[in-house]
Design an enzyme around this catalytic site. Structure first.
Site, short mmCIF file in Angstrom:
data_model
loop_
_atom_site.label_atom_id
_atom_site.label_comp_id
_atom_site.label_asym_id
_atom_site.label_seq_id
_atom_site.Cartn_x
_atom_site.Cartn_y
_atom_site.Cartn_z
CD GLU A 43 -18.60 38.01 -68.90
OE1 GLU A 43 -18.74 38.07 -70.07
OE2 GLU A 43 -18.64 36.43 -68.16
CB CYS A 196 -16.92 25.94 -81.79
SG CYS A 196 -18.04 25.66 -83.76
S1 SF4 Z 1 -18.98 19.59 -83.79
FE1 SF4 Z 1 -20.09 21.34 -84.09
S2 SF4 Z 1 -20.69 22.52 -82.09
FE2 SF4 Z 1 -18.79 21.16 -82.26
S3 SF4 Z 1 -16.91 21.64 -82.89
FE3 SF4 Z 1 -18.31 21.06 -84.61
S4 SF4 Z 1 -19.19 22.42 -85.45
FE4 SF4 Z 1 -18.99 23.20 -83.36
#
Ligand code: SF4
Length: 363
Positions: A43, A196
């Site tokens: 971490e 994301c």
């Molecule tokens: S749907 Fe929303 S949480 Fe999922 S990758 Fe796309 S922006 Fe990110």
């Protein structure tokens, strides 16, 4: 309960992430075990460094310091040497200090209570959550850079994350799966790191696509809102590689309580306005070490970026002329041969200087 979402929705969101993590989660060395010491080390290394860089450092570290006791008993110079190349050396100093504290106060056993973990040097709320959830499966939430980005998009946060930290912590607390917090937190980190992502989020591969407000509004690439950026200061530093008549080089150890504390470096300092590099180097060396030098040819200029500023190290070969070197602005000084430099922990930017010196020697 998560504001605006009924309980059943929250259960579904947790399950979607856990299922995705089971299938797509990354296979990382620290996930194969539950020893809090190993997880703590991982971490801390991951705080400002990418996973692929951390893995070999993590493996070497555990070979060298397999237990809290081994780390506590090691000399700080040895600890800094093992950290060399990872940067942000305060992390290594804090690990060492905390290991000694754990030996003195906890018999070398890593605590499992949040307040106790938070009291250790170098451990903030998100690191504590990462350790306690991964090592003890405790439902303690996290909010690192990746998680901030995922959650900001998930609720289409209309301000930069730094302006909404209480809200984001509350969201992370509300979402964490109480049965399986270890996998939930790891999944959340992986979602941010692999799907994301900062640029071009892969929403078509995301388990939360259906519930993500940024995706539903088509604004995922515009979020999170950027923090107001201020220009990063740029410092020019004159650096001296000082040779004596025996061909040895003078190095100094930085004060422990300063940035890069305890590491060795080639002496030098910041250019004053209207000062040439040569003048700067002569002045700094007299002020910091009390000796007279002759400034000769330019060896290399090393550009390096830290979090809050950039530096250009303008390095010159110098010849020692006179005066007894004294550690006025540092902890310690030594004359060493070129081959001995590798025995000392140096900051990354100084390692490039050492490489340049070796190249010159080989020519
Ligand atoms: S749907 Fe929303 S949480 Fe999922 S990758 Fe796309 S922006 Fe990110």
């Amino acid at each position: 309960m998560l504001a605006g979402l009924p309980g059943l929705e929250v259960v579904k969101i947790r399950q979607l992430l856990l299922l995705w993590y089971k299938e797509k989660g990354r296979d990382l060395p620290w996930r194969h075990q539950k020893d809090p010491y190993c997880i703590w080390v991982s971490e801390i290394m991951l705080q400002q460094t990418q996973v692929k860089t951390v893995i070999p450092f993590y493996q070497r570290w555990l070979q060298r310091f397999p237990t809290i006791k081994d780390l506590a008993l090691a000399d700080l110079q040895e600890v800094l040497k093992a950290w060399e190349g990872l940067g942000y050396y305060a992390r290594a100093r804090n690990l060492h200090k905390a290991a000694q504290y754990l030996i003195q106060n906890y018999n070398g056993i890593f605590p499992d209570r949040l307040e106790e973990v938070l009291s250790l040097p170098g451990i903030g709320r998100t690191t504590a959550g990462g350790i306690l959830s991964a090592a003890f499966n405790q439902p303690i939430s996290i909010l690192d850079g990746n998680v901030k980005r995922v959650l900001s998009r998930f609720i289409a946060l209309s301000v930069p994350p730094s302006k909404a930290l209480p809200q984001l912590w509350e969201l992370s607390d509300s979402l964490i799966d109480l049965e399986n917090p270890r996998d939930f937190n790891q999944g959340l980190m992986d979602l941010g790191a692999t799907v994301c992502t900062r640029k071009n989020p892969k929403c078509d591969q995301c388990p939360w696509q259906g519930d993500c407000q940024a995706y539903n509004k088509g604004i995922q690439s515009q979020l999170p809102m950027s923090e107001k950026s201020t220009p990063i200061p740029h410092k020019k530093i004159g650096v001296a590689v000082i040779y004596n008549d025996q061909g040895q080089i003078l190095i100094d150890r930085r004060p422990t309580d300063k940035m890069l504390g305890g590491l060795w470096e080639f002496p030098g300092g910041k250019l004053e306005p209207d000062e040439t590099v040569e003048e700067c180097i002569k002045r700094e060396i007299l002020e910091e070490l009390g000796i007279i030098i002759e400034v000769n040819e330019h060896i290399i200029t090393v550009d390096h970026a830290y979090t809050h500023f950039r530096v250009s190290l303008i390095v010159h070969a110098c010849r020692y002329l006179g005066g007894e070197p004294k550690p006025i602005g540092c902890e310690e000084i030594r004359w060493v041969n070129l081959d001995q430099l590798e025995e000392f922990p140096f900051p990354k930017a100084n390692i490039k200087i050492i490489e340049a010196l070796k190249l010159i020697k080989d020519c």
